[in-house]
Design an enzyme around this catalytic site. Sequence first.
Site, PDB file in Angstrom:
ATOM      1  N   LYS A  40       0.974  -1.170   0.085  1.00  0.00           N
ATOM      2  CA  LYS A  40      -0.018  -0.221   0.060  1.00  0.00           C
ATOM      3  C   LYS A  40       0.768   1.139  -0.063  1.00  0.00           C
ATOM      4  CE  LYS A  40      -2.395   1.994   3.341  1.00  0.00           C
ATOM      5  NZ  LYS A  40      -1.988   3.305   3.288  1.00  0.00           N
ATOM      6  N   ASP A  67      -3.405   4.522  -2.039  1.00  0.00           N
ATOM      7  CA  ASP A  67      -4.204   4.980  -0.939  1.00  0.00           C
ATOM      8  C   ASP A  67      -3.795   6.398  -1.082  1.00  0.00           C
ATOM      9  OD1 ASP A  67      -5.724   5.518   1.210  1.00  0.00           O
ATOM     10  OD2 ASP A  67      -3.982   4.692   2.473  1.00  0.00           O
ATOM     11  N   THR A 132     -10.405   5.077  10.317  1.00  0.00           N
ATOM     12  CA  THR A 132     -10.393   4.356  11.555  1.00  0.00           C
ATOM     13  C   THR A 132      -9.868   5.173  12.761  1.00  0.00           C
ATOM     14  OG1 THR A 132      -8.361   3.338  10.595  1.00  0.00           O
ATOM     15  CG2 THR A 132     -10.363   2.052  10.543  1.00  0.00           C
TER      16      THR A 132
HETATM   17  O1  C5P Z   1       0.301   1.924  10.974  1.00  0.00           O
HETATM   18  P1  C5P Z   1      -1.137   1.509  10.937  1.00  0.00           P
HETATM   19  O2  C5P Z   1      -1.253   0.003  10.896  1.00  0.00           O
HETATM   20  O3  C5P Z   1      -1.951   2.445  11.680  1.00  0.00           O
HETATM   21  O4  C5P Z   1      -1.420   1.946   9.419  1.00  0.00           O
HETATM   22  C1  C5P Z   1      -2.527   2.160   8.858  1.00  0.00           C
HETATM   23  C2  C5P Z   1      -2.715   2.504   7.501  1.00  0.00           C
HETATM   24  O5  C5P Z   1      -3.920   2.516   6.782  1.00  0.00           O
HETATM   25  C3  C5P Z   1      -2.134   3.869   7.203  1.00  0.00           C
HETATM   26  O6  C5P Z   1      -1.401   3.892   5.954  1.00  0.00           O
HETATM   27  C4  C5P Z   1      -3.395   4.734   6.939  1.00  0.00           C
HETATM   28  O7  C5P Z   1      -3.154   5.929   6.353  1.00  0.00           O
HETATM   29  C5  C5P Z   1      -4.394   3.844   6.307  1.00  0.00           C
HETATM   30  N1  C5P Z   1      -5.864   3.983   6.506  1.00  0.00           N
HETATM   31  C6  C5P Z   1      -6.416   4.005   7.637  1.00  0.00           C
HETATM   32  N2  C5P Z   1      -7.745   4.235   7.952  1.00  0.00           N
HETATM   33  C7  C5P Z   1      -8.428   4.394   7.072  1.00  0.00           C
HETATM   34  C8  C5P Z   1      -7.686   4.306   5.597  1.00  0.00           C
HETATM   35  C9  C5P Z   1      -6.421   4.083   5.594  1.00  0.00           C
HETATM   36  O8  C5P Z   1      -5.633   3.989   8.938  1.00  0.00           O
HETATM   37  N3  C5P Z   1      -9.687   4.471   6.906  1.00  0.00           N
END
Ligand code: C5P
Length: 248
Positions: A40, A67, A132
């Site tokens: 990603k 993303d 999230t």
């Molecule tokens: O480090 P972590 O596991 O929290 O990373 C989660 C990834 O998912 C990050 O790249 C964040 O930008 C992405 N993301 C998220 N929530 C969303 C969409 C994307 O945490 N709704």
Amino acid sequence: MTSISTTQLAQRLMVALDYPDDTSARELIRKLEGIPCYMKVGMQLFYQAGPTFVQELKSLGYSVFLDLKMHDIPNTVKSGANSITRLGVDMFNVHAAGGSAMMSAAMQGVEEALAAHPLLNRPWVIAVTQLTSTNQQTMNQEIGIPGTVEDAVIRYAQLTAQAGLNGVVASPLEAEAIKKACGADFLTVTPGIRPAGSAADDQSRTKTPGEAISGGSDYIVVGRPITAAADPKEATLQILEQMSQALN
Ligand code: C5P
């Protein structure tokens, strides 16, 4: 685990390459060599390393989720989707909050790119429902959306399905309800994954890899539990093992 199941599982694990530059991202990719996970690429890395790095990942054989969470007027999103499709990514996203006209425009952008370049891969297009990191208080009091986060997520997911997109990004807590509302084929991509015992960081609505897979997530997105681990490969293999156990 057999090697076939490892590959299938690895294709459902999206590693968030949240790095400031391509050199650091390459370092992690080197450490994860041999694990065919989905990569990603988010805004931090893309704004620095750009399309060339995405093409490099593709040439290494990785599936790529770009993303960039587009959210703009329909015409701009259509053009952006056209450019992203020409990059040959496997998945990209927009914000459902942009509305159905904007989401349909993203699909038109994909169609236009495919019509001009028929050999291109058709990317999955998904929408972000609620980040999230957003909790109910933030959603109600700051963003101005009343009700529960789950209700808002389901409404956005239904809007996304009606606009013809392939799925949504959502918390793993909502994956099951989204499948119920939008159908089993509607993809759920879930960040907010934390293996038992790891730090929540800024995520509010989390599940473990096993819980997420059992709860109907098609893809889990994992960043810091892998990128900040002392041994990222070992951390990744443990996550794959937990995913495997959840499916057996
Ligand atoms: O480090 P972590 O596991 O929290 O990373 C989660 C990834 O998912 C990050 O790249 C964040 O930008 C992405 N993301 C998220 N929530 C969303 C969409 C994307 O945490 N709704």
